[in-house]
Motif scaffolding. Structure first.
Motif, PDB file in Angstrom:
ATOM      1  N   THR A  58       0.692  -0.971  -0.063  1.00 23.92           N
ATOM      2  CA  THR A  58       0.058   0.269   0.278  1.00 23.92           C
ATOM      3  C   THR A  58       1.024   1.601   0.239  1.00 23.92           C
ATOM      4  OG1 THR A  58      -0.253  -0.261   1.969  1.00 23.92           O
ATOM      5  CG2 THR A  58      -1.293  -1.054   1.214  1.00 23.92           C
ATOM      6  N   SER A  59       2.247   0.949   0.631  1.00 17.81           N
ATOM      7  CA  SER A  59       2.813   1.936  -0.231  1.00 17.81           C
ATOM      8  C   SER A  59       2.952   3.108  -0.430  1.00 17.81           C
ATOM      9  CB  SER A  59       4.231   1.804   0.016  1.00 17.81           C
ATOM     10  OG  SER A  59       4.974   1.127  -1.333  1.00 17.81           O
ATOM     11  N   ASP A  60       2.166   2.871  -2.627  1.00 17.04           N
ATOM     12  CA  ASP A  60       2.364   4.063  -2.924  1.00 17.04           C
ATOM     13  C   ASP A  60       0.736   3.793  -3.965  1.00 17.04           C
ATOM     14  OD1 ASP A  60       1.476   1.585  -4.569  1.00 17.04           O
ATOM     15  OD2 ASP A  60       2.753   1.239  -6.865  1.00 17.04           O
ATOM     16  N   GLY A  61      -0.341   4.261  -2.535  1.00 16.70           N
ATOM     17  CA  GLY A  61      -1.359   4.424  -2.633  1.00 16.70           C
ATOM     18  C   GLY A  61      -2.145   3.841  -4.046  1.00 16.70           C
ATOM     19  N   PRO A  62      -2.476   2.346  -3.891  1.00 17.21           N
ATOM     20  CA  PRO A  62      -3.500   2.181  -4.997  1.00 17.21           C
ATOM     21  C   PRO A  62      -4.339   2.477  -4.507  1.00 17.21           C
ATOM     22  CG  PRO A  62      -2.465   0.114  -3.303  1.00 17.21           C
ATOM     23  CD  PRO A  62      -1.788   1.264  -3.071  1.00 17.21           C
ATOM     24  N   ALA A  63      -5.255   2.485  -5.254  1.00 17.27           N
ATOM     25  CA  ALA A  63      -7.302   3.058  -5.194  1.00 17.27           C
ATOM     26  C   ALA A  63      -7.582   1.602  -4.069  1.00 17.27           C
ATOM     27  CB  ALA A  63      -7.437   3.226  -6.920  1.00 17.27           C
ATOM     28  N   ALA A  64      -6.944   0.352  -5.132  1.00 17.53           N
ATOM     29  CA  ALA A  64      -7.977  -1.214  -4.210  1.00 17.53           C
ATOM     30  C   ALA A  64      -7.273  -2.312  -4.616  1.00 17.53           C
ATOM     31  CB  ALA A  64      -9.415  -1.522  -5.475  1.00 17.53           C
ATOM     32  N   LEU A  65      -7.006  -2.799  -3.010  1.00 18.63           N
ATOM     33  CA  LEU A  65      -5.487  -3.764  -2.701  1.00 18.63           C
ATOM     34  C   LEU A  65      -6.439  -5.380  -2.904  1.00 18.63           C
ATOM     35  CD1 LEU A  65      -3.185  -5.043  -2.937  1.00 18.63           C
ATOM     36  CD2 LEU A  65      -3.367  -4.155  -0.390  1.00 18.63           C
ATOM     37  N   CYS A  66      -6.664  -5.959  -3.380  1.00 14.49           N
ATOM     38  CA  CYS A  66      -7.003  -6.963  -3.282  1.00 14.49           C
ATOM     39  C   CYS A  66      -6.192  -7.810  -2.139  1.00 14.49           C
ATOM     40  CB  CYS A  66      -7.569  -7.942  -4.482  1.00 14.49           C
ATOM     41  SG  CYS A  66      -9.695  -6.686  -5.148  1.00 14.49           S
ATOM     42  N   LEU A  67      -6.249  -8.872  -1.079  1.00 13.40           N
ATOM     43  CA  LEU A  67      -5.620  -9.417  -0.783  1.00 13.40           C
ATOM     44  C   LEU A  67      -6.635 -10.713  -0.175  1.00 13.40           C
ATOM     45  CD1 LEU A  67      -4.277  -6.972   2.410  1.00 13.40           C
ATOM     46  CD2 LEU A  67      -2.853  -7.707  -0.204  1.00 13.40           C
ATOM     47  N   GLN A  68      -5.422 -11.839  -0.265  1.00 10.20           N
ATOM     48  CA  GLN A  68      -5.901 -13.142  -0.490  1.00 10.20           C
ATOM     49  C   GLN A  68      -4.524 -14.174   0.318  1.00 10.20           C
ATOM     50  OE1 GLN A  68      -4.892 -12.943  -3.705  1.00 10.20           O
ATOM     51  NE2 GLN A  68      -6.836 -11.637  -4.316  1.00 10.20           N
ATOM     52  N   GLU A  69      -5.339 -15.330   1.391  1.00 15.28           N
ATOM     53  CA  GLU A  69      -3.979 -15.995   2.481  1.00 15.28           C
ATOM     54  C   GLU A  69      -3.996 -15.037   3.446  1.00 15.28           C
ATOM     55  OE1 GLU A  69      -1.502 -18.975   1.390  1.00 15.28           O
ATOM     56  OE2 GLU A  69      -2.252 -19.878  -0.181  1.00 15.28           O
ATOM     57  N   LEU A  70      -4.919 -14.626   4.196  1.00 16.14           N
ATOM     58  CA  LEU A  70      -4.731 -13.693   5.224  1.00 16.14           C
ATOM     59  C   LEU A  70      -4.791 -14.688   6.912  1.00 16.14           C
ATOM     60  CD1 LEU A  70      -5.903 -10.156   4.156  1.00 16.14           C
ATOM     61  CD2 LEU A  70      -3.826 -10.194   5.218  1.00 16.14           C
ATOM     62  N   PRO A  71      -4.271 -14.933   7.573  1.00 21.73           N
ATOM     63  CA  PRO A  71      -5.220 -14.610   8.657  1.00 21.73           C
ATOM     64  C   PRO A  71      -5.832 -13.833   9.355  1.00 21.73           C
ATOM     65  CG  PRO A  71      -2.989 -14.371   9.447  1.00 21.73           C
ATOM     66  CD  PRO A  71      -3.291 -14.300   8.060  1.00 21.73           C
ATOM     67  N   VAL A  72      -6.784 -14.909   9.860  1.00 24.61           N
ATOM     68  CA  VAL A  72      -8.049 -14.113  10.073  1.00 24.61           C
ATOM     69  C   VAL A  72      -8.365 -13.057  11.405  1.00 24.61           C
ATOM     70  CG1 VAL A  72     -10.106 -14.320  11.708  1.00 24.61           C
ATOM     71  CG2 VAL A  72      -9.491 -16.614  10.056  1.00 24.61           C
ATOM     72  N   TRP A  73      -6.687 -12.892  12.425  1.00 27.04           N
ATOM     73  CA  TRP A  73      -6.141 -12.173  13.296  1.00 27.04           C
ATOM     74  C   TRP A  73      -5.863 -10.807  12.509  1.00 27.04           C
ATOM     75  CZ3 TRP A  73      -1.765 -10.295  12.614  1.00 27.04           C
ATOM     76  CH2 TRP A  73      -0.797 -11.500  12.210  1.00 27.04           C
ATOM     77  N   SER A  74      -5.714 -10.923  11.457  1.00 26.33           N
ATOM     78  CA  SER A  74      -5.016  -9.450  10.938  1.00 26.33           C
ATOM     79  C   SER A  74      -6.052  -8.658  10.597  1.00 26.33           C
ATOM     80  CB  SER A  74      -4.559 -10.075   9.839  1.00 26.33           C
ATOM     81  OG  SER A  74      -4.904 -10.614   8.626  1.00 26.33           O
ATOM     82  N   LEU A  75      -7.581  -9.186  10.340  1.00 24.41           N
ATOM     83  CA  LEU A  75      -8.479  -8.119  10.044  1.00 24.41           C
ATOM     84  C   LEU A  75      -8.366  -7.149  10.253  1.00 24.41           C
ATOM     85  CD1 LEU A  75     -11.026 -10.899   8.738  1.00 24.41           C
ATOM     86  CD2 LEU A  75      -9.217  -9.819   7.654  1.00 24.41           C
ATOM     87  N   PRO A  76      -8.801  -6.713  11.948  1.00 22.09           N
ATOM     88  CA  PRO A  76      -8.570  -5.765  12.479  1.00 22.09           C
ATOM     89  C   PRO A  76      -7.671  -5.120  12.439  1.00 22.09           C
ATOM     90  CG  PRO A  76      -9.561  -7.207  13.576  1.00 22.09           C
ATOM     91  CD  PRO A  76      -9.050  -7.810  12.265  1.00 22.09           C
TER      92      PRO A  76
END
Length: 268
Positions: A35-53
């Protein structure tokens, strides 16, 4: 109102692991890098559930999460604590698995929704139709997968961004059906006139997927897929050909993060 180009990126972040996997995770660093270059939208996969908040704090973007596989012990926090012992060994065994769509400030969210790609009824119907082997049916039942979407407005246009992570079972026909189900869901969720983006880790490629071919047809009208598992398909607007990051761009202190490269396109 002049249209502003929007950078849309997708990344399977491998639970924050490096290649080869290490005992600690690098997920916060990975999200900050993406996210360092400021995308308008970023889709992420394979995140651990604890990371969502934590995603909004790490990224400075608005985050919308969807849980695919729930934490094994019913607690994302407990799963995260156990995994902290050795991230390379445990991966998602205790933490569960989630996807997320992050939106920059130029996009004003309007609505969100999600769908399970392989619920029991769908698996049974497809297994019967394709005469899937018992081992494939069993493997497919173990991998709960979802597609979620967000509608958002920017510069007088409305964008529907859908994010999926298809299953990894050995029979690619299963992923093909999940992809078709995701496309139908995204198409139904979008309103007429929306710019529709279908992104994520499709776990199938050109030449193996009839759905990918169909999506690029005149009937569906999406942009041409690239020969990668990860895709950003666009309908309703001109977009650059999706490009994966080179390895050097996803190195942190010399360490290669994730077993996937981010893929991105610019919507004009």
């Amino acid at each position: 109102m002049p249209r502003v180009p929007l950078l849309v990126r997708t990344w399977n972040v491998f639970h924050g692991n490096a290649v080869p996997p290490e005992r600690r995770d690098f997920l916060e660093d990975v999200v900050r890098l993406a996210t360092s270059d400021g995308p308008a939208a970023l889709c992420l996969q394979e995140l651990p559930v604890w990371s969502l908040p934590k995603l909004e704090e790490w990224s400075g973007m608005r985050a919308f999460g969807a849980v695919a596989a729930r934490p094994l012990l019913g607690s994302a926090r407990l799963g995260g604590a156990i995994t902290e012992v050795n991230h390379g060994l445990f991966r998602s065994a205790f933490t569960g698995q989630a996807n997320a769509i992050l939106l920059g400030r130029e996009l004003r969210p309007l609505a969100t929704d999600s769908i399970v790609l392989n619920p029991g009824g769908v698996r049974r119907a497809v297994a019967h139709e394709l005469d899937l082997e018992p081992r494939i049916r069993f493997a497919w039942a173990k991998e709960r997968r979802v597609c979620h979407a967000v509608r958002a407005e920017a510069g007088g246009r409305v964008f529907t961004i859908a994010n999926l992570h298809a299953s990894s079972v050995p029979d690619r026909r299963c992923q093909d059906r999940e992809l078709l189900r995701a496309a139908v869901f995204a198409d139904a969720f979008a309103e007429p006139g929306d710019v529709l983006v279908l992104a994520g880790d499709f776990n199938t490629v050109i030449g193996e997927s009839t759905t990918l071919e169909q999506l690029a047809s005149l009937e569906w009208g999406f942009s041409e897929p690239i020969p990668w598992l990860d895709q950003v398909l666009v309908r309703g607007a001109e977009a650059s050909r999706p490009q994966p990051w080179p390895e050097k761009r996803r190195r942190l202190s010399g360490r290669l993060v994730s077993d996937h490269a981010p893929v991105e396109t610019t919507i004009e």
